[in-house]
Design an enzyme around this catalytic site. Sequence first.
Site, PDB file in Angstrom:
ATOM      1  N   HIS A  19       9.863  15.623  34.269  1.00 40.02           N
ATOM      2  CA  HIS A  19      10.767  14.855  33.569  1.00 40.02           C
ATOM      3  C   HIS A  19      11.056  15.490  32.246  1.00 40.02           C
ATOM      4  O   HIS A  19      10.506  15.216  31.305  1.00 40.02           O
ATOM      5  CB  HIS A  19      10.447  13.474  33.507  1.00 40.02           C
ATOM      6  CG  HIS A  19      11.383  12.701  32.705  1.00 40.02           C
ATOM      7  ND1 HIS A  19      11.351  11.151  32.598  1.00 40.02           N
ATOM      8  CD2 HIS A  19      12.765  12.751  32.331  1.00 40.02           C
ATOM      9  CE1 HIS A  19      12.338  10.691  31.804  1.00 40.02           C
ATOM     10  NE2 HIS A  19      13.209  11.854  31.695  1.00 40.02           N
ATOM     11  N   HIS A  21      14.530  17.495  29.831  1.00 39.53           N
ATOM     12  CA  HIS A  21      15.955  17.758  30.051  1.00 39.53           C
ATOM     13  C   HIS A  21      16.122  19.220  29.199  1.00 39.53           C
ATOM     14  O   HIS A  21      15.504  19.355  28.181  1.00 39.53           O
ATOM     15  CB  HIS A  21      16.746  16.676  29.407  1.00 39.53           C
ATOM     16  CG  HIS A  21      16.660  15.417  30.015  1.00 39.53           C
ATOM     17  ND1 HIS A  21      17.669  14.799  30.586  1.00 39.53           N
ATOM     18  CD2 HIS A  21      15.644  14.569  29.819  1.00 39.53           C
ATOM     19  CE1 HIS A  21      17.182  13.774  31.379  1.00 39.53           C
ATOM     20  NE2 HIS A  21      16.093  13.456  30.662  1.00 39.53           N
ATOM     21  N   GLU A 202      14.231   2.059  31.597  1.00 42.04           N
ATOM     22  CA  GLU A 202      14.045   2.889  30.273  1.00 42.04           C
ATOM     23  C   GLU A 202      14.548   1.644  29.041  1.00 42.04           C
ATOM     24  O   GLU A 202      13.945   0.825  28.394  1.00 42.04           O
ATOM     25  CB  GLU A 202      14.910   3.942  30.050  1.00 42.04           C
ATOM     26  CG  GLU A 202      14.621   4.663  28.601  1.00 42.04           C
ATOM     27  CD  GLU A 202      15.503   5.903  28.347  1.00 42.04           C
ATOM     28  OE1 GLU A 202      16.633   6.244  29.103  1.00 42.04           O
ATOM     29  OE2 GLU A 202      15.074   6.623  27.562  1.00 42.04           O
ATOM     30  N   ASP A 279      10.346  14.215  28.375  1.00 46.61           N
ATOM     31  CA  ASP A 279      11.663  13.997  28.297  1.00 46.61           C
ATOM     32  C   ASP A 279      12.485  14.997  27.760  1.00 46.61           C
ATOM     33  O   ASP A 279      13.195  15.863  27.920  1.00 46.61           O
ATOM     34  CB  ASP A 279      11.765  12.496  27.794  1.00 46.61           C
ATOM     35  CG  ASP A 279      13.056  11.556  28.173  1.00 46.61           C
ATOM     36  OD1 ASP A 279      13.713  12.402  29.118  1.00 46.61           O
ATOM     37  OD2 ASP A 279      13.076  10.550  28.055  1.00 46.61           O
ATOM     38  N   ASP A 280      12.350  14.890  25.914  1.00 45.86           N
ATOM     39  CA  ASP A 280      12.967  15.835  25.395  1.00 45.86           C
ATOM     40  C   ASP A 280      12.137  16.339  24.173  1.00 45.86           C
ATOM     41  O   ASP A 280      12.313  15.853  23.147  1.00 45.86           O
ATOM     42  CB  ASP A 280      14.526  15.029  24.781  1.00 45.86           C
ATOM     43  CG  ASP A 280      15.179  14.375  25.801  1.00 45.86           C
ATOM     44  OD1 ASP A 280      16.033  15.303  26.265  1.00 45.86           O
ATOM     45  OD2 ASP A 280      15.139  13.405  26.142  1.00 45.86           O
TER      46      ASP A 280
HETATM   47  N1  ADE Z   1      19.244  12.317  28.830  1.00 46.57           N
HETATM   48  C1  ADE Z   1      18.112  13.193  28.016  1.00 46.57           C
HETATM   49  N2  ADE Z   1      17.060  12.169  27.543  1.00 46.57           N
HETATM   50  C2  ADE Z   1      17.400  11.054  28.026  1.00 46.57           C
HETATM   51  C3  ADE Z   1      16.821   9.625  28.100  1.00 46.57           C
HETATM   52  N3  ADE Z   1      15.608   9.482  27.474  1.00 46.57           N
HETATM   53  N4  ADE Z   1      17.547   8.621  28.656  1.00 46.57           N
HETATM   54  C4  ADE Z   1      18.858   8.821  29.207  1.00 46.57           C
HETATM   55  N5  ADE Z   1      19.156   9.927  29.446  1.00 46.57           N
HETATM   56  C5  ADE Z   1      18.562  11.209  28.839  1.00 46.57           C
HETATM   57 ZN    ZN Z   2      15.030  11.573  30.670  1.00 43.10          ZN
END
Ligand code: ADE
Ligand code: ZN
Length: 333
Positions: A19, A21, A202, A279-280
């Site tokens: 997970h 992006h 989330e 995630d990011d």
């Molecule tokens: N896109 C990138 N990170 C995200 C996140 N934490 N929640 C929803 N969409 C996303």
């Molecule tokens: Zn995500």
Amino acid sequence: MAVADALRALALRPKAELHLHLEGAVRPATLVRLARRAASPLFPDLAAVRARGRPGSLAGFLSLYRDVCRLLREPDDFALLARDLTARLRRGRIVYAEVYVSPAVVERVGFPWPAVRDVVERVFAAHERAGHGRIRVLLDAVRHFGPDAAHRVLDLQSLHPWPRAVGFGLGGDELAVPARDFVSVYRRLAGLGLAPVVHAGETGGPDSVAEALRWLRPRRIAHGVGAAADPSLVRRLARSGVALDVCLTSNAATGTHPLAGHPVLRLLRSGVAVTLSTDDPGLFGTTLLGEYRLLARLGATERELTGILRAGFRAALSPAGRHQPPDSARTLS
Ligand code: ADE
Ligand code: ZN
């Protein structure tokens, strides 16, 4: 072995991450460079990127994400993002990754999807050819863009098939549009050889996760931790084997699930399949090892940490990721 020793060993072990992006893996230094090129005051220096990486809400984070995307000027800019991402995988000894790539965002910023797909494919293919590990793509539709935009993502995959894509998911604002509105989208996935995944739990609670399970039948859920408030849903998740791709720093940074009282260990100890991701990572300033460290700080045992490492491979959508390599794999750079 003490937990500290386990963490040291984990740093060296081949890992999977399911997970993250593409745009969110950008290096802060790349972001500053892109902002300078665009004469944009958005990210004057690394400290500015760091400050924005603690947005305190999902809305704040999505606004940051939009600002990042606005700095992209041509399809080749996606090569910068893909290179930042693959460098991150190499440094973190992540030998299998599933990466969310968003054709909807690419078109919104004004680029032809096939051109961007080719740019990203070249970088990912080079990473694989060099023996650093495997990458598979999850095509991402943005929930708040609505079902038509999600259909458009699948139309693009029909028109310009990307063999590296093994799944399809919804990111964005989970509370904006209910899961049931995407049923017709998810019905098309099997015909395109894409496995269903979805961001839920989330910002949303158990109802949102239950909706997603009922209507979209995902193989995994990105985040999912909002399910923890309903013990019967937690039991159902445990029975189902649907894995939750949990991102602790992300949850803390968006304020959706602060670390104090985070339910990840409760979910794990209730038998729910849990994997760990960033995630990011570029925007939140974290690494996969950092996420394992946080989990240890929350009280995970050595067995739990290595169990989660195994779960990352077990929950892979592609057979290419399902075999956990031995620790001495040549994929270490
Ligand atoms: N896109 C990138 N990170 C995200 C996140 N934490 N929640 C929803 N969409 C996303
Ligand atoms: Zn995500």
